[in-house]
Design an enzyme around this catalytic site. Structure first.
Site, mmCIF file in Angstrom:
data_model
loop_
_atom_site.group_PDB
_atom_site.id
_atom_site.type_symbol
_atom_site.label_atom_id
_atom_site.label_comp_id
_atom_site.label_asym_id
_atom_site.label_seq_id
_atom_site.Cartn_x
_atom_site.Cartn_y
_atom_site.Cartn_z
ATOM 1 N N TYR A 90 0.830 -1.201 0.000
ATOM 2 C CA TYR A 90 0.000 0.000 0.000
ATOM 3 C C TYR A 90 0.872 1.263 0.000
ATOM 4 C CZ TYR A 90 -3.569 3.410 1.231
ATOM 5 O OH TYR A 90 -4.396 4.493 1.213
ATOM 6 N N HIS A 177 5.823 -7.687 -0.148
ATOM 7 C CA HIS A 177 6.091 -7.538 1.290
ATOM 8 C C HIS A 177 7.464 -8.131 1.622
ATOM 9 C CE1 HIS A 177 2.113 -6.234 2.727
ATOM 10 N NE2 HIS A 177 1.657 -6.923 1.691
#
Ligand code: XMP
Length: 529
Positions: A90, A177
């Site tokens: 994000y 990630h």
């Protein structure tokens, strides 16, 4: 709330939390890279973030789409501040849209292990890593054009821009990630950002924490005195040892022996902990008092309330005595209370979402609410594994430093039925056998904890020696967990279970049956009561 904080702030990386579960993990990974990190909410104004003088900022992942109406945003000025920034998931998409790149709301999703193709593996982030590597993805929208001035350095089948870098502005981002274990080169990519992108030296260690805290505590306490409740657990023990190192005999520890501890634990605190730290310890033998208060009580919540209430009374009495003694000796006043609060507690209480009260938790060694003390919380910035490292460096006994979680109300909530001295002794024996065998099998690190429960109100027929028995069952509840919020039952080897069962039924009177709890959490909590 006053607390001892580092005298000179170490080089700090801020992890901006966009509301997923990833921020704590990122903060831990940064510390594993020997760089100090702190988590801040994404709602913190940019000026406040910059006032913390961060050496770098990491933007975490989060559950939102950058196009959602309520999606958290960041003021553009952060990207113009000159502080090196690394966006993940994000955070990456937010950086892209804020700086003029394109993120498409395509509906294409990538979730789980994904193949990343690095197009420039001499780049700041990817140097020395393979062209094809596995990363962990969890996103919907996809970046199709990087902002001006950025070089695209990786892509996937679905995402044309899966990483971008701008060395001049020291801004970097990846769609995946890196903090998740499944991203094979994640830690390397993160370290490349920290060391190469942001130019931070890896110098932070738990040894620094000890020095900083000792200096800060000395300054805070001066010539005054402090007290600390010891529970036998890791956190209060390490907090006490650290404060002891700082102010020596100005600290008095109180250990309330409620008679509900496991075999050998009180002795470990009384002897081994004192021997390792030289701490002044006041042990209050309150077994009789607790047993009396618990007599005739079988309801779990009522037991918890009674134990919590009695604990506070006994602790307050001990503390009043210490204060009175200090006063009568004309000594310095007792002004401080030491607590073993950890960083996840601090972050989570800042998050402030209430959860249903399943069980009332009493943290023995914890703080009665109406006390007028200044708090010393020397572990406020540390994760549990770091607390264990600090404990180790301070020379605390291995049995205390590596101890698994144990509930404040102790064995009182591991006897289903009324708590009596005889039952406690019996459970202590069974529990000691289970612990011995698990340790001997080298399973301590593998399991989160293994409550051993006595079903005192249940009897079953058995045969032992030549005769019929009508004894109680013992339940083994080995669980695996990350944080005790959820848990799974541990698949222990049958031979270990067999040894535990044989020994308990042979060695513990009145127990003729051992059963294994194979329930995950939810639906079953870890403790039975
Ligand atoms: P449950 O039984 O709720 O337990 O799944 C979750 C974790 O918390 C521990 N526990 C306690 N710890 N005071 C504590 O300090 C308490 O009253 C208490 N009750 C449960 C339990 O051992 C597990 O690790």
């Amino acid at each position: 709330m006053p607390s001892a904080s580092p005298a000179a702030a170490p080089d700090t990386v801020l992890v901006v939390d966009f509301g997923a579960q990833y921020a704590q993990l990122i903060a831990r990974r940064v510390r594993e890279a020997r760089v100090y990190s702190e988590i801040v909410p994404s709602t913190m104004p940019v000026a406040e973030m910059l006032a913390k003088n961060p050496k770098a900022i990491i933007l975490s992942g989060g559950p939102s789409s950058v196009y959602a109406e309520e999606a958290p945003s960041l003021d553009r000025s952060l990207f113009e501040s000159g502080v090196p920034i690394f966006g993940m998931c994000y955070g990456f998409q937010l950086m892209a849209t804020t700086l003029g790149g394109t993120v498409d709301n395509t509906g294409a999703r990538e979730y789980g292990r994904t193949q990343l193709t690095v197009s420039k593996n001499s780049s700041t982030l990817f140097e020395g890593t393979p062209v094809e590597q596995t990363v962990w993805m969890s996103h919907g929208d996809a970046c199709s054009a990087a902002p001006e001035g950025f070089t695209v350095t990786a892509s996937t089948d679905l995402v044309p821009v899966a990483a971008f870098e701008n060395d001049e502005k020291r801004l970097y981002g990846v769609q995946h990630h890196p903090e998740v274990m499944h991203s094979t080169y994640g830690q390397q990519v993160l370290e490349h950002f920290l060391y190469r992108g942001a130019g931070i030296e890896p110098s932070w260690t738990t040894g620094n924490v000890i020095d900083e805290q000792v200096a800060a505590i000395r300054e805070l306490v001066g010539t005054k005195r402090a007290i600390c409740g010891l529970s036998g657990g890791v956190d209060s023990a390490v907090a006490a040892a650290l404060v002891q190192k700082a102010i020596g005999s100005q600290l008095t520890c109180v250990y309330v022996d409620h008679g509900l501890m496991r075999k050998g634990e009180t002795e470990q605190v009384e002897k081994d902990f004192v021997a390792a730290t030289g701490v002044q310890l006041r042990v209050v033998d309150a077994e009789e008092r607790f047993l009396k208060a618990l007599a005739g009580v079988s309801d779990p919540e009522e037991k918890r309330k009674i134990i919590g209430r009695e604990f506070i009374r006994v602790f307050e009495q001990a503390q009043a005595e210490i204060i009175a003694e200090a006063g009568s000796e004309g000594g310095e006043p007792v002004e401080f209370l030491v607590q073993g609060t950890l960083y996840p507690d601090v972050v989570e209480s800042g998050g402030g979402t209430g959860t249903a009260n399943i069980k009332s938790h009493h943290n023995v060694g914890g703080l009665p609410e109406d006390l007028e003390f200044k708090l010393i919380e020397p572990l406020r910035k540390l994760f549990k594994d770091e607390v264990r490292m600090v404990g180790q460096e301070l020379g605390l006994p291995e049995e205390i430093v590596q101890r698994q979680p144990f509930p404040g109300p102790g064995l009182g909530i591991r006897i289903v039925g009324e708590v009596t001295k005889e039952r406690l002794d019996l459970l202590r024996e069974a529990d000691a056998i289970a612990r011995e065998e698990l340790t001997a099998a080298g399973l301590d690190r593998e399991i989160w904890q293994c409550p051993v429960v006595l079903l005192a109100d249940v009897r079953s027929v058995g045969v032992q020696g030549d005769g019929r028995t009508y004894g109680h069952p013992i339940v083994l509840r080995p669980v695996s967990s990350e944080d005790a919020m959820t848990a799974d039952w541990s698949r222990l080897p049958y031979d270990v279970l067999g040894r535990i069962s044989t020994r308990i039924t042979n060695e513990v009177d009145e127990v003729n049956r051992v059963v294994l709890d194979i329930t995950s959490k939810p639906p079953g909590t870890i403790e039975w009561e």
